[in-house]
Write a protein that holds these residues in place. Structure first.
Motif, short mmCIF file in Angstrom:
data_model
loop_
_atom_site.label_atom_id
_atom_site.label_comp_id
_atom_site.label_asym_id
_atom_site.label_seq_id
_atom_site.Cartn_x
_atom_site.Cartn_y
_atom_site.Cartn_z
N PRO A 124 1.36 -21.79 -51.32
CA PRO A 124 1.57 -22.97 -52.17
C PRO A 124 2.92 -22.93 -52.88
CG PRO A 124 -0.62 -22.04 -52.50
CD PRO A 124 0.13 -21.05 -51.67
N SER A 125 3.48 -24.09 -53.10
CA SER A 125 4.79 -24.19 -53.75
C SER A 125 4.81 -23.54 -55.13
CB SER A 125 5.20 -25.67 -53.89
OG SER A 125 5.33 -26.26 -52.62
N ALA A 126 3.66 -23.55 -55.80
CA ALA A 126 3.59 -22.96 -57.15
C ALA A 126 3.93 -21.47 -57.12
CB ALA A 126 2.20 -23.17 -57.73
N PHE A 127 3.71 -20.81 -55.99
CA PHE A 127 4.08 -19.40 -55.83
C PHE A 127 5.37 -19.26 -55.03
CE2 PHE A 127 -0.58 -19.20 -56.31
CZ PHE A 127 -0.65 -18.37 -57.42
N TYR A 128 5.49 -20.11 -54.02
CA TYR A 128 6.62 -20.00 -53.09
C TYR A 128 7.97 -20.14 -53.80
CZ TYR A 128 9.36 -20.99 -48.84
OH TYR A 128 10.29 -20.95 -47.82
N ASN A 129 8.12 -21.16 -54.61
CA ASN A 129 9.41 -21.44 -55.26
C ASN A 129 9.82 -20.36 -56.26
OD1 ASN A 129 9.68 -23.79 -53.76
ND2 ASN A 129 8.68 -25.06 -55.32
N PRO A 130 8.96 -19.94 -57.18
CA PRO A 130 9.38 -18.88 -58.10
C PRO A 130 9.65 -17.55 -57.41
CG PRO A 130 7.06 -19.41 -58.44
CD PRO A 130 7.63 -20.47 -57.56
N LEU A 131 8.95 -17.27 -56.30
CA LEU A 131 9.20 -16.02 -55.58
C LEU A 131 10.61 -16.00 -55.00
CD1 LEU A 131 5.74 -15.45 -53.89
CD2 LEU A 131 6.94 -13.82 -55.37
N TYR A 132 11.08 -17.14 -54.51
CA TYR A 132 12.45 -17.18 -53.99
C TYR A 132 13.48 -17.03 -55.12
CZ TYR A 132 12.32 -17.69 -49.00
OH TYR A 132 12.19 -17.41 -47.67
N GLU A 133 13.19 -17.60 -56.27
CA GLU A 133 14.11 -17.45 -57.40
C GLU A 133 14.16 -15.99 -57.85
OE1 GLU A 133 16.24 -19.72 -58.67
OE2 GLU A 133 15.54 -20.85 -56.90
N LYS A 134 13.02 -15.32 -57.88
CA LYS A 134 13.00 -13.90 -58.25
C LYS A 134 13.71 -13.05 -57.20
CE LYS A 134 10.43 -14.95 -61.77
NZ LYS A 134 10.99 -15.00 -63.15
N LEU A 135 13.61 -13.44 -55.94
CA LEU A 135 14.29 -12.69 -54.88
C LEU A 135 15.80 -12.76 -55.06
CD1 LEU A 135 14.07 -11.00 -52.32
CD2 LEU A 135 14.03 -13.11 -50.99
N LYS A 136 16.32 -13.91 -55.49
CA LYS A 136 17.75 -14.02 -55.78
C LYS A 136 18.16 -12.99 -56.83
CE LYS A 136 18.32 -19.03 -55.05
NZ LYS A 136 18.74 -20.27 -55.74
N MET A 137 17.34 -12.86 -57.86
CA MET A 137 17.65 -11.89 -58.91
C MET A 137 17.66 -10.48 -58.35
SD MET A 137 15.19 -13.57 -61.85
CE MET A 137 15.31 -12.14 -62.90
N TYR A 138 16.70 -10.21 -57.45
CA TYR A 138 16.61 -8.87 -56.86
C TYR A 138 17.82 -8.56 -55.99
CZ TYR A 138 14.86 -4.92 -54.12
OH TYR A 138 14.72 -3.71 -53.50
N TYR A 139 18.35 -9.56 -55.30
CA TYR A 139 19.56 -9.36 -54.50
C TYR A 139 20.70 -8.85 -55.38
CZ TYR A 139 18.37 -11.45 -49.95
OH TYR A 139 17.86 -11.70 -48.70
N VAL A 140 20.74 -9.30 -56.61
CA VAL A 140 21.82 -8.93 -57.52
C VAL A 140 21.56 -7.57 -58.18
CG1 VAL A 140 23.07 -9.56 -59.61
CG2 VAL A 140 22.44 -11.33 -57.95
N THR A 141 20.34 -7.36 -58.65
CA THR A 141 20.04 -6.08 -59.31
C THR A 141 19.90 -4.96 -58.29
OG1 THR A 141 17.63 -6.37 -59.23
CG2 THR A 141 18.79 -7.27 -61.14
N GLY A 142 19.31 -5.28 -57.12
CA GLY A 142 18.95 -4.23 -56.18
C GLY A 142 17.79 -3.44 -56.74
N GLY A 143 17.59 -2.23 -56.19
CA GLY A 143 16.43 -1.45 -56.58
C GLY A 143 16.72 -0.15 -57.29
N MET A 144 17.98 0.07 -57.73
CA MET A 144 18.24 1.29 -58.48
C MET A 144 17.60 1.16 -59.86
SD MET A 144 19.68 2.88 -56.13
CE MET A 144 20.13 4.40 -56.95
N PRO A 145 16.74 2.12 -60.22
CA PRO A 145 15.90 1.97 -61.41
C PRO A 145 16.65 1.65 -62.71
CG PRO A 145 15.14 3.80 -60.10
CD PRO A 145 16.42 3.35 -59.48
N GLU A 146 17.79 2.29 -62.94
CA GLU A 146 18.51 2.04 -64.19
C GLU A 146 19.00 0.61 -64.27
OE1 GLU A 146 22.16 3.84 -66.92
OE2 GLU A 146 21.94 4.50 -64.84
N VAL A 147 19.48 0.09 -63.13
CA VAL A 147 19.97 -1.29 -63.11
C VAL A 147 18.82 -2.26 -63.37
CG1 VAL A 147 21.17 -3.04 -61.75
CG2 VAL A 147 21.78 -0.63 -61.49
#
Length: 447
Positions: free
Chosen positions: A174-197
Motif C-alpha cells: 500500500p502507498s501508505a507504506f510504500y512512499n515513506p519507505l522510499y523516502e527513508k531509503l533516500k536518507m539511508y543512501y546518504v548516511t550509509g550503514g556506518m554506526p557512528e554516522v
C-alpha cells in the motif's frame, strides 16, 4: 542501536559446539561495541583486553601456552574477574598478535568452558597472512554495516520495519507504506550503514556533522593504507581506492586498471587491490561464465567489478552532496545507478552464503547472479523508471531450463509476473525471504 548480529552471538553462546569466536568486519563497523553490549546483556561480567592500548599484555602469550596461567596473569594485571561460563572474555586489536591468535587453539582444546570473543582493526589482513593459525579451532562471524532495516529502527521507524517483517505474500505494498519507505531509503543512501554516522544523523539531524563524520572514517581508512608491509604498495592502494567512483560511473562497470593509472597493468596492482579486499573495504565481484553450481567454479578471474563496503561511504568518496536526497530520484540514478547497485550488493552479501557474481554476453549484462542453496537466480537492478529487462530476457532465453526465477530490483511495486519477481529497492534486505515465498507458489512448486 539494535544490531541483528546479536542474535548470532546468542546462538554462539548457547551452542554446545562453541569455539573461541573471531568477529570480522571493516574498521569502525562496531565490532568492539557489539561485543561489549553482548557481554553486558548476556553475561555476569565482561573482561576486556585491548592489545593495542596495553602492549604489555602480549607478553603473557609469548612465554606460555598454559591457558590458566595466561588468564591468571591477565586477571592480576587488569583486576578483571574471569569465571567460566559467566564472563565474556574479549580480546581486542589482535591483528598484530599472532601468539594471541594461536592461543585460541589451546583455549578450545584445554579450557572450552571459557567464552572468548576476538576482534581487531584490519583483522582480515592479519588472517590472510601465512602464519600459524588455529585451523578448525575457532568460530567466525562477520559484522556488516547497518542494513536499511537496522537504519529504520535507529531512525525511529519501527512501524515500517514491522510492516516489512509481516509480509508473507507476493502482493502490492500500500502507498501508505510504500512512499515513506522510499523516502527513508533516500536518507539511508546518504548516511550509509556506518554506526557512528547513523547515530549522529538520528540524534542530531545535522548534515554537516554527518558529512564530517563520514569524511573522518574515510580519512582513517586512507591512513591505514600505509600499514601495508610493503610501503611501495601504499600509493597503489590509494589510487585504486580513489578510482572506485570512476569505475562505477561507467556503463560497463568492469574494473579497468588503466582508470587507476594510465598504462597500469594487473600484475602491478593486484596485490594492492587484494589488500583492500582483505581489509573488507571493497567487494570483488567476479564475472560468471555460466550460472551453474557452485558459482565459484565458473569465475572468470580476469573480469570483475569492485564495490565499496558501504553506500554512504561511496557517496562521500564521490563527493556527492547530501542535499541530493531531497532532489527527486536523483540519488538512485546518480553515477549511472552506481549507488543503487552498491546498495543492492551490500544488502545481498549478508543474506547468501556465496558472494554474488555477475554475467555478460556480448552487449547484455546481468548485474548480479546469486546462489540460494542449490538454485541460481539472475538479478537486475533498475534505478530508472524504465524497467524493461532486455538482459534478463536474454538470460532466460539462454538458460531457460536451469533458472526457476528472475529477480529485478526497481521502483516498481512487489509483483510476480510469470517467472519475473520484482522487489522494491527498499525491500532488498528481505530478498531471500521474498524469493523463497515466490518459489513456494503453486506455479513454481514442481520443477
Amino acid at each position: 542501536m539494535k544490531r541483528f548480529i546479536l542474535n548470532d552471538l546468542i546462538k554462539w553462546k548457547n551452542s554446545k559446539y562453541r569455539k573461541p569466536l573471531i568477529l570480522k568486519g571493516v574498521r569502525q563497523v562496531g565490532k568492539t561495541w557489539i561485543l561489549k553490549e553482548f557481554g553486558r546483556l548476556y553475561y555476569e561480567n565482561v573482561a576486556y583486553f585491548n592489545f593495542d592500548e596495553n602492549i604489555e599484555y602480549r607478553e603473557f602469550f609469548e612465554k606460555t601456552k598454559d591457558v590458566n596461567r595466561i588468564l591468571q596473569n591477565l586477571m592480576f594485571i587488569s583486576g578483571e574477574k574471569i569465571e567460566p561460563e559467566k564472563t565474556l572474555i574479549i580480546f581486542d586489536e589482535i591483528q598484530d598478535c599472532p601468539n594471541v591468535i594461536n592461543s585460541l587453539k589451546y583455549f578450545y582444546e584445554n579450557s572450552p568452558e571459557y567464552h572468548i570473543a576476538c576482534a581487531g582493526s584490519l583483522l582480515g589482513i592479519a588472517l590472510a597472512k601465512p602464519s600459524s593459525f588455529p585451523v578448525g579451532k575457532v568460530d567466525f562471524l562477520n559484522i556488516y554495516p547497518m542494513t536499511f532495516s537496522e537504519f529504520l529502527l535507529a531512525n525511529g521507524d519501527e512501524n515500517l520495519k514491522l510492516y516489512l517483517d509481516s509480509i508473507d505474500e507476493i502482493e502490492k505494498i500500500p502507498s501508505a507504506f510504500y512512499n515513506p519507505l522510499y523516502e527513508k531509503l533516500k536518507m539511508y543512501y546518504v548516511t550509509g550503514g556506518m554506526p557512528e554516522v547513523v547515530y549522529l544523523w538520528t540524534q542530531e539531524r545535522d548534515i554537516e556533522l554527518m558529512k564530517k563524520t563520514s569524511n573522518n572514517i574515510i580519512e582513517a581508512y586512507e591512513r591505514d593504507f600505509a600499514k601495508h608491509p610493503n610501503i611501495r604498495e601504499f600509493p597503489k592502494i590509494s589510487m585504486i581506492w580513489k578510482s572506485i567512483p570512476s569505475q562505477l560511473s561507467k556503463e560497463n562497470k568492469k574494473f579497468i586498471y588503466k582508470i587507476v593509472k594510465e598504462g597500469a597493468r594487473a600484475r602491478e596492482y593486484e596485490d594492492a587491490l587484494q589488500w583492500l579486499v582483505d581489509a573488507n573495504l571493497v567487494y570483488k565481484i567476479y564475472r560468471s561464465s555460466a550460472p551453474r553450481i557452485p558459482l565459484s567454479s565458473y569465475d572468470d578471474l580476469q573480469a570483475f567489478k569492485i564495490y565499496l563496503v558501504d553506500v554512504g561511504l561511496l557517496g562521500r568518496l564521490s563527493m556527492l552532496s547530501p542535499s541530493a536526497f531531497g532532489d527527486g530520484n536523483r540519488l538512485f540514478t546518480e553515477f549511472k545507478g552506481a549507488l543503487t547497485e552498491n546498495y543492492i550488493l551490500q544488502s545481498l552479501a549478508p543474506q547468501f552464503e556465496v558472494l554474488p557474481r555477475y554475467w555478460t554476453d556480448n552487449n547484455y549484462e546481468v548485474d548480479f547472479i546469486i546462489q540460494n542453496e542449490n538454485d541460481i537466480f539472475p538479478v537486475e537492478v533498475k534505478a530508472e523508471k524504465n524497467t524493461k529487462s532486455k538482459s534478463l530476457f536474454k538470460f532466460k532465453e539462454k538458460y531457460s531450463d536451469e533458472i526457476k526465477l528472475r529477480v529485478r530490483f526497481s521502483f516498481e511495486n512487489l509483483t510476480l509476473d510469470d517467472d519475473l519477481l520484482n522487489i522494491p529497492l527498499f525491500m532488498a534486505d528481505y530478498s531471500k525471504k521474498i524469493i523463497d515465498i515466490a518459489l513456494k507458489k503453486d506455479k513454481y512448486f514442481c520443477f
